[in-house]
Design a protein around this motif. Structure first.
Motif, PDB file in Angstrom:
ATOM      1  N   THR A   1      30.384  38.058 -25.347  1.00  0.00           N
ATOM      2  CA  THR A   1      31.285  37.816 -26.102  1.00  0.00           C
ATOM      3  C   THR A   1      32.414  37.588 -24.560  1.00  0.00           C
ATOM      4  O   THR A   1      32.700  38.045 -23.746  1.00  0.00           O
ATOM      5  CB  THR A   1      32.097  38.952 -27.179  1.00  0.00           C
TER       6      THR A   1
ATOM      7  N   VAL B   1      32.316  45.535 -28.687  1.00  0.00           N
ATOM      8  CA  VAL B   1      31.653  45.440 -30.020  1.00  0.00           C
ATOM      9  C   VAL B   1      31.239  46.539 -30.699  1.00  0.00           C
ATOM     10  O   VAL B   1      31.238  47.737 -30.145  1.00  0.00           O
ATOM     11  CB  VAL B   1      30.315  44.485 -29.632  1.00  0.00           C
TER      12      VAL B   1
ATOM     13  N   ARG C   1      25.545  46.265 -37.015  1.00  0.00           N
ATOM     14  CA  ARG C   1      25.074  45.109 -36.436  1.00  0.00           C
ATOM     15  C   ARG C   1      26.073  44.663 -35.169  1.00  0.00           C
ATOM     16  O   ARG C   1      25.737  43.451 -34.970  1.00  0.00           O
ATOM     17  CB  ARG C   1      24.803  43.988 -37.481  1.00  0.00           C
ATOM     18  N   ASP C   2      26.625  45.437 -34.765  1.00  0.00           N
ATOM     19  CA  ASP C   2      27.522  44.979 -33.711  1.00  0.00           C
ATOM     20  C   ASP C   2      28.410  43.677 -34.086  1.00  0.00           C
ATOM     21  O   ASP C   2      28.829  42.784 -33.152  1.00  0.00           O
ATOM     22  CB  ASP C   2      26.927  44.560 -32.363  1.00  0.00           C
ATOM     23  N   GLU C   3      28.822  43.824 -35.358  1.00  0.00           N
ATOM     24  CA  GLU C   3      29.451  42.603 -35.858  1.00  0.00           C
ATOM     25  C   GLU C   3      31.077  42.808 -35.529  1.00  0.00           C
ATOM     26  O   GLU C   3      31.840  41.574 -35.758  1.00  0.00           O
ATOM     27  CB  GLU C   3      29.395  42.413 -37.326  1.00  0.00           C
ATOM     28  N   LYS C   4      31.636  44.116 -35.400  1.00  0.00           N
ATOM     29  CA  LYS C   4      33.145  44.176 -35.213  1.00  0.00           C
ATOM     30  C   LYS C   4      33.471  43.788 -33.749  1.00  0.00           C
ATOM     31  O   LYS C   4      32.777  43.917 -32.866  1.00  0.00           O
ATOM     32  CB  LYS C   4      33.133  45.660 -35.275  1.00  0.00           C
ATOM     33  N   ARG C   5      34.671  43.604 -33.482  1.00  0.00           N
ATOM     34  CA  ARG C   5      35.309  43.063 -32.415  1.00  0.00           C
ATOM     35  C   ARG C   5      36.575  44.092 -31.968  1.00  0.00           C
ATOM     36  O   ARG C   5      37.408  44.036 -32.856  1.00  0.00           O
ATOM     37  CB  ARG C   5      35.628  41.657 -32.251  1.00  0.00           C
TER      38      ARG C   5
ATOM     39  N   PRO D   1      19.486  46.675 -37.947  1.00  0.00           N
ATOM     40  CA  PRO D   1      20.388  46.283 -38.870  1.00  0.00           C
ATOM     41  C   PRO D   1      20.241  47.368 -39.950  1.00  0.00           C
ATOM     42  O   PRO D   1      21.362  47.544 -40.706  1.00  0.00           O
ATOM     43  CB  PRO D   1      19.921  45.055 -39.612  1.00  0.00           C
TER      44      PRO D   1
END
Length: 316
Positions: free
Chosen positions: A70, A300, A304-308, A15
């Motif tokens: 996902t 992704v 933090r690979d939080e975007k889609r 992170p």
């Protein structure tokens, strides 16, 4: 080579890594490369001149990659391509859930390759020593799975597309389907057919949708050596490289790639800018030249690979 899981310190550091896809980060790292990428992008993101078919129709291709468990909503199309990293931990149960999700999609053809996270599919990975070969027992349902293999698909208007897929990427950590980055002949061994219309690899060629330097130079050299280059090249792996560009295999592109390889940077920057000015004055005329649409379809992203991200659609 023994399988080794990541330590807690490695996981905790993830992170904290910088957003390498950010413009400010890339400019501070190398202003010259940042300028080269900007100039190159002015043409590479231009509208693709798609050849007309006899009935004026198009084959719509929906591209996705790096879903990591996902299940994003996908638009309809003729072909669905997933360029690997369906799973996060690489277990069979994760993979089966992703197969169920893709199997339920309405696309006529659904084509899938593995990525470096699909540990259960790599029979040569140390974690699978003594285990059954998942590839022999897994039910892919309506999906077409490619592993250094080709498939020809046909359409009602007599159009034919030849598709080749490979999961292999340069080694980084102890993941699946990896080869030494210094192994220059790896893609010669893969034997990508010369008549390939659509190429699917998990990783990008170097300097193309790879944050400038994280892709494979050997893969790029293989593309240059092909007499007939693919119409479409789909990949992922480098999450920050998400997007679409057009490669036209000419002096402009060679100069850009040489800069990213740190070869005669200032000389090639002059060539790049000259070709850019010339291209602007001529409207980037590309009649008679080969073009390859390159797509990094990583679903992704973010630190933090939080975007889609949405799937990327291409018409052939």
């Amino acid at each position: 080579m023994a399988f080794r899981s990541r330590s807690n310190s490695d996981l905790n550091a993830l992170p904290q890594r910088p957003d390498q896809g950010g413009a400010w980060f890339r400019f501070r790292t190398s202003p010259t490369k940042f300028l080269a990428q900007y100039v190159y992008s002015q043409r590479s993101t231009a509208t693709l001149s798609t050849p007309e078919t006899t009935d004026g129709g198009r084959i719509s291709v929906v591209c996705i990659s790096d879903t990591h468990n996902t299940k994003p909503s996908l638009p309809d199309g003729d072909i669905l391509i997933h360029a690997g990293d369906l799973t996060q931990s690489g277990t069979r149960s994760e993979l089966e859930q992703q197969i169920d999700w893709l199997d339920a999609q309405p696309h006529r053809y659904k084509i899938v390759i593995a990525g470096n996270h699909e540990l259960c599919l790599d029979a040569n990975h140390p974690s699978n020593d003594g285990k059954e070969d998942t590839r022999l027992t897994l039910d892919w349902k309506s999906l077409i799975y490619l592993e250094n293999t080709s498939r020809t698909i046909r359409f009602a208007d007599s159009r034919v597309l030849r598709i080749f897929g490979s999961p292999h990427t340069p080694k980084h950590g102890n993941w699946a389907f990896q080869y030494p980055r210094a192994y220059a002949g790896v893609w010669d061994d893969m034997a990508v057919p010369e008549d390939t219309d659509v190429l699917i690899t998990h990783g990008p060629p170097k300097a193309h949708l790879d944050l400038g330097h994280l892709g494979c130079q050997s893969l790029r050299q293989t593309l240059w050596s092909m007499k007939r280059r693919p119409l479409l090249h789909v990949f992922g792996h480098i999450h920050g490289g998400y997007g679409k560009e057009i490669a036209r295999w000419d002096t402009f592109q060679r100069a850009y790639e040489a800069i990213m390889d740190e070869h005669w940077i200032w000389l090639n920057l002059i060539v790049l800018v000259y070709c850019w000015i010339l291209g602007i004055s001529t409207g980037w005329a590309a009649a008679g030249k080969q073009e390859t649409v390159m797509v990094n379809a990583a679903a992704v992203g973010g630190v933090r690979d939080e975007k889609r991200r949405e799937a990327i659609c291409v018409d052939l």
